[in-house]
Write an enzyme that holds these catalytic residues in place. Sequence first.
Site, PDB file in Angstrom:
ATOM      1  N   ALA A 251     -39.550 -14.441 -23.428  1.00  0.00           N
ATOM      2  CA  ALA A 251     -39.835 -13.419 -22.275  1.00  0.00           C
ATOM      3  C   ALA A 251     -41.513 -13.971 -21.884  1.00  0.00           C
ATOM      4  CB  ALA A 251     -40.083 -12.292 -22.801  1.00  0.00           C
ATOM      5  N   LYS A 256     -40.743 -12.488 -15.344  1.00  0.00           N
ATOM      6  CA  LYS A 256     -39.543 -12.242 -15.304  1.00  0.00           C
ATOM      7  C   LYS A 256     -39.517 -10.874 -15.996  1.00  0.00           C
ATOM      8  CE  LYS A 256     -37.969 -16.967 -14.662  1.00  0.00           C
ATOM      9  NZ  LYS A 256     -39.177 -17.544 -15.184  1.00  0.00           N
ATOM     10  N   ASP A 393     -34.276 -17.396 -20.379  1.00  0.00           N
ATOM     11  CA  ASP A 393     -35.199 -18.320 -19.461  1.00  0.00           C
ATOM     12  C   ASP A 393     -35.443 -19.253 -20.518  1.00  0.00           C
ATOM     13  OD1 ASP A 393     -36.136 -19.024 -17.137  1.00  0.00           O
ATOM     14  OD2 ASP A 393     -38.381 -17.906 -17.799  1.00  0.00           O
ATOM     15  N   CYS A 436     -36.678 -24.272 -15.750  1.00  0.00           N
ATOM     16  CA  CYS A 436     -37.508 -24.695 -14.345  1.00  0.00           C
ATOM     17  C   CYS A 436     -37.464 -26.157 -14.625  1.00  0.00           C
ATOM     18  CB  CYS A 436     -38.950 -24.026 -14.635  1.00  0.00           C
ATOM     19  SG  CYS A 436     -39.983 -24.379 -16.157  1.00  0.00           S
TER      20      CYS A 436
END
Length: 510
Positions: A251, A256, A393, A436
């Site tokens: 996180a 996000k 993520d 990413c």
Amino acid sequence: MDDLPERYSYNPTLRWNADLESYFSNAYGPHHFSRISNALTRPSCYSCIRVNTLKSTPDAAIEKLRTVLKEKGADISKCEVGGMDYVLFVKGSDPQAIDYSCAADGKPPKEVLVSRKCAEAVLRGAQVYVPGVLGCTARVEKGDIVAVSVAVQQPGADGGWVVGITEGTVPQGSETDPYHLERSGLYIGKGRATLSRAGIFCVMEGLAVDMSVRVFNLPSLLEIFLQNLPSIIVAHALGPQKGERILDLCAAPGGKTTAIALLMKDEGEIVAADRSHNKVQGIYKLAAEMGLRCITPYKLDALKSVCIINDSDDFSNHSCTKDNHGGNIQGSDLLTSELENLESVTFERLNAEKDFKKSGRKWNGPGRNQSVGGTVEKSKGFAPKSFDQVLLDAPCSALGLRRRLFAGEHATYQRRMLDQAVQLVRPGGVLVYSTCTINPGENEAVVRYHPRIGGPGLVGRFEFPDGYTEPGEEELVQRFDPSSSLDTIGFFIAKFSVGSNEADLQNSAS
Ligand SMILES: C[S@@+](CC[C@H](N)C(=O)[O-])C[C@H]1O[C@@H](n2cnc3c(N)ncnc32)[C@H](O)[C@@H]1O
């Protein structure tokens, strides 16, 4: 001196590790890859801002922005995608030709040479700090205007990459300077030296050059929450509802997490986990600053996020026994490669911090993720199927981030994290995987490897033996291409609807 304007320009070629280059060239095709590579060396032509809709409206935020930017004509617009008008775009400028005042008397300008990492931070809006300086012209005095250029790694004799410049180098502005040829077209701006040459190489820390002009003149927005467009879209892909219980597995710094919290109108629970103590503190701080109460940060290794249940475990709140020891989890476990993943310009100064840490010197500037000596709660993991939605993520090679001059890193352990994440979603719940990076080996190949997960935006074979992706599956994911007209960072999103048992995982185009 005829070549001066060309020399003092910014026209870089992104350096790739040879293996990565041939791998990507294969995956994307040489022309597409060359466009991506070129896009990665410059910023998007706009900054993307997320309005805290719990505290303001998009219109009020636009007004405030105009005041902050103090530019009457600042080009600000709302995102036109349905439900996303709280996302604002502020247009930046094209690369500007900077007058380094070298032609007037025919003498080259005084120069400061910086490391590649320092330069990448400067290109994102940072200043030049002492540990990032590799070389400086003789007789530079405090207050002098200096041209700032970057020494990028060059291929070494042993097949690796080297920066053959020793700290303290004295460039003369002549062809005999180290990396003289290689630094042509790698001038990133100019600024005022805040120390003399002697000062720069005497002290361990502090500002070296106060940048007055950068090659990309992005509006100064360091005080405002900037977030890349794809990151905001991740929150929408998850589709969080008020009252739900959501796990954000990797996180920090919380970009996000807070985007999800806003979509839930701060009602429900978001467990925000990260393995770095300092970064978890950063999430606490960010949530508090934004006035969000639904976020509960934990220190947790995502590779061990499903708890092994013992009889003695406290299972209230579906969390395994928590170790609430009174803190003292001191020390920084910030990893260099992880810092690459920070997305908000608010955190860009950490790149400079990284240079400090590497040089063994002490960082003197504030950073949101700096340890403030407090405590964070440690989790031993969560019960299987205990979340409505899980976001992974994942830490990745970050090869989608822009204003990059060298690309040689690689990360590979997302698969094991995905295995854990799947187990934590309740039947009927949602799992979103994002990175990413432009690396299909960390994207399509990872989501494809689960037998029931379709996935790719690219079709072909990527890295893993079972990473082959079939034509037709590309529509099941969202791939953000840095060379496309959206002009975003490189990003990848795959959304899965979890069926009634773990093997029953459906990929749904998000
Ligand atoms: C891509 S960043 C996350 C960015 C974040 N989701 C955001 O939007 O602000 C990846 C994060 O994963 C964390 N991380 C790396 N390995 C981890 C692990 N084994 N367990 C938990 N977190 C990990 C890093 O500390 C880093 O903060």
